[in-house]
Design a protein around this motif. Structure first.
Motif, PDB file in Angstrom:
ATOM      1  N   ALA A 137       0.841  -1.207   0.000  1.00 30.98           N
ATOM      2  CA  ALA A 137       0.000   0.000   0.000  1.00 30.98           C
ATOM      3  C   ALA A 137       0.872   1.252   0.000  1.00 30.98           C
ATOM      4  CB  ALA A 137      -0.933  -0.010   1.207  1.00 30.98           C
ATOM      5  N   ALA A 138       1.959   1.246   0.758  1.00 20.10           N
ATOM      6  CA  ALA A 138       2.870   2.391   0.786  1.00 20.10           C
ATOM      7  C   ALA A 138       3.502   2.607  -0.588  1.00 20.10           C
ATOM      8  CB  ALA A 138       3.950   2.184   1.842  1.00 20.10           C
ATOM      9  N   LEU A 139       3.779   1.517  -1.294  1.00 18.60           N
ATOM     10  CA  LEU A 139       4.331   1.631  -2.650  1.00 18.60           C
ATOM     11  C   LEU A 139       3.319   2.266  -3.600  1.00 18.60           C
ATOM     12  CD1 LEU A 139       6.111  -1.815  -2.937  1.00 18.60           C
ATOM     13  CD2 LEU A 139       7.216   0.412  -3.211  1.00 18.60           C
ATOM     14  N   MET A 140       2.073   1.828  -3.485  1.00 23.19           N
ATOM     15  CA  MET A 140       1.027   2.362  -4.360  1.00 23.19           C
ATOM     16  C   MET A 140       0.767   3.842  -4.084  1.00 23.19           C
ATOM     17  SD  MET A 140       0.391  -0.063  -6.272  1.00 23.19           S
ATOM     18  CE  MET A 140       0.556  -1.809  -6.375  1.00 23.19           C
ATOM     19  N   ASP A 141       0.874   4.215  -2.828  1.00 25.88           N
ATOM     20  CA  ASP A 141       0.659   5.622  -2.443  1.00 25.88           C
ATOM     21  C   ASP A 141       1.902   6.476  -2.625  1.00 25.88           C
ATOM     22  OD1 ASP A 141      -1.890   4.896  -1.712  1.00 25.88           O
ATOM     23  OD2 ASP A 141      -1.440   4.778   0.439  1.00 25.88           O
ATOM     24  N   ARG A 142       2.974   5.845  -3.081  1.00 25.10           N
ATOM     25  CA  ARG A 142       4.268   6.523  -3.231  1.00 25.10           C
ATOM     26  C   ARG A 142       4.650   7.247  -1.936  1.00 25.10           C
ATOM     27  NH1 ARG A 142       5.509   5.558  -8.341  1.00 25.10           N
ATOM     28  NH2 ARG A 142       3.960   5.659  -9.945  1.00 25.10           N
ATOM     29  N   ASP A 143       4.537   6.470  -0.864  1.00 27.12           N
ATOM     30  CA  ASP A 143       4.815   6.971   0.481  1.00 27.12           C
ATOM     31  C   ASP A 143       6.244   7.497   0.566  1.00 27.12           C
ATOM     32  OD1 ASP A 143       5.098   7.424   3.196  1.00 27.12           O
ATOM     33  OD2 ASP A 143       4.318   5.470   3.795  1.00 27.12           O
ATOM     34  N   LYS A 144       6.383   8.707   1.077  1.00 30.44           N
ATOM     35  CA  LYS A 144       7.704   9.314   1.219  1.00 30.44           C
ATOM     36  C   LYS A 144       8.522   8.625   2.307  1.00 30.44           C
ATOM     37  CE  LYS A 144       5.934  13.702  -0.308  1.00 30.44           C
ATOM     38  NZ  LYS A 144       5.292  14.916   0.109  1.00 30.44           N
ATOM     39  N   ASP A 145       7.846   7.967   3.222  1.00 30.16           N
ATOM     40  CA  ASP A 145       8.522   7.281   4.322  1.00 30.16           C
ATOM     41  C   ASP A 145       8.673   5.785   4.040  1.00 30.16           C
ATOM     42  OD1 ASP A 145       8.818   9.588   5.881  1.00 30.16           O
ATOM     43  OD2 ASP A 145       6.802   9.362   6.728  1.00 30.16           O
ATOM     44  N   LEU A 146       8.810   5.411   2.776  1.00 26.58           N
ATOM     45  CA  LEU A 146       8.920   4.001   2.408  1.00 26.58           C
ATOM     46  C   LEU A 146      10.103   3.344   3.118  1.00 26.58           C
ATOM     47  CD1 LEU A 146       7.905   1.610   0.727  1.00 26.58           C
ATOM     48  CD2 LEU A 146       9.439   2.365  -1.102  1.00 26.58           C
ATOM     49  N   ASP A 147      11.216   4.059   3.195  1.00 24.76           N
ATOM     50  CA  ASP A 147      12.400   3.517   3.855  1.00 24.76           C
ATOM     51  C   ASP A 147      12.091   3.184   5.315  1.00 24.76           C
ATOM     52  OD1 ASP A 147      15.220   2.834   3.850  1.00 24.76           O
ATOM     53  OD2 ASP A 147      15.501   4.618   5.109  1.00 24.76           O
ATOM     54  N   LYS A 148      11.442   4.076   6.007  1.00 28.09           N
ATOM     55  CA  LYS A 148      11.082   3.866   7.413  1.00 28.09           C
ATOM     56  C   LYS A 148      10.088   2.708   7.546  1.00 28.09           C
ATOM     57  CE  LYS A 148       9.269   6.327  11.418  1.00 28.09           C
ATOM     58  NZ  LYS A 148       8.741   7.603  11.919  1.00 28.09           N
ATOM     59  N   THR A 149       9.110   2.655   6.646  1.00 31.97           N
ATOM     60  CA  THR A 149       8.102   1.583   6.666  1.00 31.97           C
ATOM     61  C   THR A 149       8.761   0.221   6.459  1.00 31.97           C
ATOM     62  OG1 THR A 149       6.429   3.105   5.811  1.00 31.97           O
ATOM     63  CG2 THR A 149       5.977   0.756   5.564  1.00 31.97           C
ATOM     64  N   CYS A 150       9.668   0.150   5.490  1.00 30.47           N
ATOM     65  CA  CYS A 150      10.363  -1.118   5.198  1.00 30.47           C
ATOM     66  C   CYS A 150      11.265  -1.543   6.354  1.00 30.47           C
ATOM     67  CB  CYS A 150      11.186  -0.994   3.919  1.00 30.47           C
ATOM     68  SG  CYS A 150      10.184  -0.926   2.426  1.00 30.47           S
ATOM     69  N   ASN A 151      11.988  -0.595   6.928  1.00 31.62           N
ATOM     70  CA  ASN A 151      12.882  -0.926   8.038  1.00 31.62           C
ATOM     71  C   ASN A 151      12.106  -1.389   9.266  1.00 31.62           C
ATOM     72  OD1 ASN A 151      15.260  -0.450   6.649  1.00 31.62           O
ATOM     73  ND2 ASN A 151      15.248   1.724   7.148  1.00 31.62           N
ATOM     74  N   LYS A 152      10.973  -0.749   9.530  1.00 31.78           N
ATOM     75  CA  LYS A 152      10.144  -1.153  10.668  1.00 31.78           C
ATOM     76  C   LYS A 152       9.586  -2.562  10.431  1.00 31.78           C
ATOM     77  CE  LYS A 152       6.208   0.197  13.472  1.00 31.78           C
ATOM     78  NZ  LYS A 152       5.108   1.136  13.666  1.00 31.78           N
TER      79      LYS A 152
END
Length: 194
Positions: A137-152
């Motif tokens: 979902a973060a990828l689809m929304d082009r989430d700016k915090d993708l790095d933080k989301t993936c690391n968490k």
């Protein structure tokens, strides 16, 4: 000569009052002994009869999450196509040298240990699917915090992998309540306190 010896043995002398449970227990002990005799030199734990190599399936997901944070275009399809595999599916599809032994030993693992391991793996499956969906979902929304989301997400999975690994390696007592360290670590990881 052998035929003569057999004639002297009467069925009543062979049969004893042995319960079905005793026979099952004796068979189980013999099978466990058989597996343990083949285990040295493998990655199968001699006391749990489990192979922690199964957890490589989840380590791959952690690596995908870490790679995705730096290169989303290259790893999105791999992440979205990831699905959990059962212990037996993983070894059936792997190049693990002793995969047939790993599957057979898993089927004969001590019931309490296997139940704890299967519970830990079920938590891993559920959390992995939830995290893959949230990162998707973060990828689809082009989430700016993708790095933080993936690391968490990777950190959360590592905690659960460590718990399952400890069970597979016989490092956690077989009874609940003996140690709740893994549970607290999972809670800490969920809140980013790890």
């Amino acid at each position: 000569m052998f035929a003569d010896e057999n004639r002297n043995v009467r069925p009543a002398e062979i049969q004893e009052d042995v319960s079905r449970e005793d026979i099952v227990s004796a068979f189980r002990q013999a099978m466990v002994g058989h597996f343990r005799s083949h285990i040295p030199g493998t990655n199968i734990n001699e006391s749990t009869l489990l192979a922690s190599d199964y957890l490589n399936h989840f380590h791959e997901l952690v690596m995908l999450l870490e790679a995705l944070s730096s290169e989303p275009q290259g790893f999105t399809d791999d992440l979205l196509s990831w699905r959990p595999l059962t212990y037996e599916e993983h070894f059936s599809q792997s190049g693990f040298r002793d995969k047939n032994l790993a599957i057979a030993a898993y089927r004969r693992a001590p019931p309490k240990i296997r139940a704890r391991f299967d519970e830990a793996v079920a938590r891993l499956h559920g959390e992995a699917l939830t995290l893959v969906a949230s990162v998707g979902a973060a990828l689809m929304d082009r989430d700016k915090d993708l790095d933080k989301t993936c690391n968490k997400a990777a950190a959360q999975l590592r905690v659960l992998i460590e718990e399952a690994n400890a069970i597979a390696n016989g490092e956690i007592a077989s009874e609940r309540g003996d140690s709740d360290i893994g549970g607290q670590a999972a809670i800490d990881a969920l809140f980013g306190n790890r």
